[in-house]
Motif scaffolding. Sequence first.
Motif, PDB file in Angstrom:
ATOM      1  N   ILE A 252       0.754  -1.163  -0.107  1.00  0.00           N
ATOM      2  CA  ILE A 252       0.097  -0.091  -0.101  1.00  0.00           C
ATOM      3  C   ILE A 252       0.668   1.380  -0.063  1.00  0.00           C
ATOM      4  O   ILE A 252       0.313   2.406   0.160  1.00  0.00           O
ATOM      5  CB  ILE A 252      -1.090  -0.164   1.175  1.00  0.00           C
ATOM      6  N   GLY A 253       2.250   1.124  -0.086  1.00  0.00           N
ATOM      7  CA  GLY A 253       3.134   2.261  -0.272  1.00  0.00           C
ATOM      8  C   GLY A 253       3.589   2.646   1.170  1.00  0.00           C
ATOM      9  O   GLY A 253       4.503   3.846   1.021  1.00  0.00           O
ATOM     10  N   THR A 254       3.340   2.163   2.150  1.00  0.00           N
ATOM     11  CA  THR A 254       3.979   2.481   3.409  1.00  0.00           C
ATOM     12  C   THR A 254       5.420   1.922   3.663  1.00  0.00           C
ATOM     13  O   THR A 254       5.626   0.809   3.177  1.00  0.00           O
ATOM     14  CB  THR A 254       2.979   2.400   4.664  1.00  0.00           C
ATOM     15  N   PRO A 255       6.250   2.637   4.492  1.00  0.00           N
ATOM     16  CA  PRO A 255       7.530   1.725   4.911  1.00  0.00           C
ATOM     17  C   PRO A 255       7.386   0.804   5.623  1.00  0.00           C
ATOM     18  O   PRO A 255       6.384   0.373   6.425  1.00  0.00           O
ATOM     19  CB  PRO A 255       8.383   3.013   5.337  1.00  0.00           C
ATOM     20  N   LEU A 256       8.403  -0.364   5.299  1.00  0.00           N
ATOM     21  CA  LEU A 256       8.418  -1.414   6.125  1.00  0.00           C
ATOM     22  C   LEU A 256       9.893  -1.956   6.395  1.00  0.00           C
ATOM     23  O   LEU A 256      10.899  -1.613   5.631  1.00  0.00           O
ATOM     24  CB  LEU A 256       7.724  -2.376   5.620  1.00  0.00           C
ATOM     25  N   TYR A 285       5.031  -9.420  11.935  1.00  0.00           N
ATOM     26  CA  TYR A 285       4.728 -10.648  11.414  1.00  0.00           C
ATOM     27  C   TYR A 285       6.080 -11.109  10.906  1.00  0.00           C
ATOM     28  O   TYR A 285       7.080 -10.388  10.636  1.00  0.00           O
ATOM     29  CB  TYR A 285       3.446 -10.688  10.380  1.00  0.00           C
ATOM     30  N   ASN A 286       6.245 -12.607  10.593  1.00  0.00           N
ATOM     31  CA  ASN A 286       7.510 -13.070  10.130  1.00  0.00           C
ATOM     32  C   ASN A 286       7.098 -13.980   9.095  1.00  0.00           C
ATOM     33  O   ASN A 286       5.829 -14.248   8.772  1.00  0.00           O
ATOM     34  CB  ASN A 286       8.045 -13.931  11.255  1.00  0.00           C
ATOM     35  N   GLY A 292      14.403 -16.188   9.864  1.00  0.00           N
ATOM     36  CA  GLY A 292      15.187 -14.832   9.751  1.00  0.00           C
ATOM     37  C   GLY A 292      14.796 -14.014   9.125  1.00  0.00           C
ATOM     38  O   GLY A 292      15.487 -12.995   8.591  1.00  0.00           O
ATOM     39  N   PHE A 293      13.489 -14.007   8.396  1.00  0.00           N
ATOM     40  CA  PHE A 293      12.986 -12.848   7.932  1.00  0.00           C
ATOM     41  C   PHE A 293      11.522 -12.428   8.685  1.00  0.00           C
ATOM     42  O   PHE A 293      10.427 -13.117   8.827  1.00  0.00           O
ATOM     43  CB  PHE A 293      12.363 -13.145   6.605  1.00  0.00           C
ATOM     44  N   SER A 294      11.612 -11.482   9.588  1.00  0.00           N
ATOM     45  CA  SER A 294      10.630 -10.921  10.231  1.00  0.00           C
ATOM     46  C   SER A 294      10.381  -9.419   9.754  1.00  0.00           C
ATOM     47  O   SER A 294      11.298  -8.536   9.172  1.00  0.00           O
ATOM     48  CB  SER A 294      10.866 -10.953  11.707  1.00  0.00           C
ATOM     49  N   PHE A 295       9.313  -8.920  10.168  1.00  0.00           N
ATOM     50  CA  PHE A 295       8.852  -7.394   9.417  1.00  0.00           C
ATOM     51  C   PHE A 295       8.266  -6.549  10.550  1.00  0.00           C
ATOM     52  O   PHE A 295       7.330  -7.065  11.434  1.00  0.00           O
ATOM     53  CB  PHE A 295       7.790  -7.657   8.465  1.00  0.00           C
TER      54      PHE A 295
END
Length: 554
Positions: A252-256, A285-286, A292-295
């Motif tokens: 949706i265009g927001t930073p992460l 969430y992961n 090793g990939f979480s947000f």
Amino acid sequence: MKSFAAIAFVCGCLLSGSLWAGNLTPEEKRAVELKPAVVLVVVNFKTKWSLPGTELPPIELEHTETGTGFLFRPDGYLITNGHVVADANAKDQQAVQARDAQLMRELEVELENGHVARWYEEQKGIKLSDEQKDLLARSSKLWRIVIEGNPTLKVILQNDKVLDAEIGPFSPSADQHGKDVAILKIPGSNLPTVTLGNSENVRLQEQIMVMGYPATASPLSNESASSLISMESALEPSATNGHISALKTESIGTPLLQSDVAIFHGNSGGPAFNDRGEVIGLASYNAVEAQGFSFLVPINTAMEFVHQAGVAPESGAFNRHWAKALDLYDSGECDPAIAEFDNVSQFMPGLRDAQKYRAAAVACVDKMSWIEKLTETTGKWLLLAILVIVIILGGVLWLILGRSGAAKGQGQVAAVQVPPAVQPAVVQSAAVQPTVVQPQPATTQGQAASQHSFGRIQFTSGSLSGRIFPIGKEGLWIGRDSVKCAVVVQDESVSGQHAWVVPTDGIVVVIDKDSTNGTYVNSADSPRISKVGLRNGDRVYLGKKGSVFTYFVA
């Protein structure tokens, strides 16, 4: 006089050991200081599952979802993920529809794996035939699920206090094209808080720490964990470390923020701290298919909803007393630390960490030597002053006795008729002997500490530009706090208690007091310092764009 110098040296060593002994590692102290503001968020509701057109009675099921949140105001405002509290948000029609759709998906899964038939046997005591089991599986579209009553939303503090929460500004999860943020409000005052940072300053490979309540380590939400972990430690949050691995953008265009930090179901909504103890993101969430990939939702995104709530982040009395208690305990000043831990318990009764470290402070006092206990009772500088006075009086007494002995010696020399050529030399030796062994090494440092400055600082930019401040034995506290700081800097980039310039171990050092924007020596582009010895002419920067002062030895 050598004995007096030895006393001064030994007492100085004992004082130094008491004052600078670290009872906590820096990492431990940071985590312990932040923990009280991390809370457990629990959503609970009951449903009734029924299959119309059959004689089978409905099944009652209880649903519990857990997540994490963190307080940013002492009057009970906190931040968490939107998806953590969505099932309790009856005011948001999109959230209600998403909850109902999720329940239907769960129904299909439970029918397929045979759990529904087992629930009939456990709840109703009905042994289903194979035909009935087949009917259940073939009738998934005919089932009806009804929510019984209103879902409850609770927040549990680390002193086991359970409070009802209200949902304020809210956005659903990213898979529903939302920003996944919710602001909650609980009743309270003088609650612990954390500091909110600026996620625009986050850099690739920056180290972070996430705190929260992963279900895999919580007996409250994991049956297997309940057999391994006691309920007494259920509210002990987990702290996991990692790094920022990528700066990305959501659909949706927001930073992460992408990270390699370990997070699991239950961590959602928990704070991600930088090395200065500021929240820079929310664990969201992961990646299910790969470790090793979480947000993380950036904290600046969450700040949009804080502004919608019409409030601003604040810190209260609990934080001041909690930080002071830990500072005193860490520095070995255990007796005053006990009193501060008691103050903390007035704001948050039953806080386990306050009880734990108070007990450790009591044990610390019990193990102290007599000189350390005397230091605790009288204060280090008063004790040092008494020591200097005793040494000076002892020196004066020794001088008087020495002269008396010298005079007596002169009389004896005259009685045996020492030759005139020798007598002046003897008299001169007796007269100068006391000055040769004056207790200068033992008293110079104490006298200098009580009578002289340890240099000065002169501001070269900022609101105090041109002002000069001499450095005394207690040092100079620098910051915006007009109560605790001797040098008050009216600069938004300067923290309340930003830095301390203080003489120690024969040199003058500058110590950063966990300031928001950091302290730098000789260049704003140099690494942020924690404690550095100053040389004549060194420039000290209070933040990269804040006030600057220069240190002069004299």
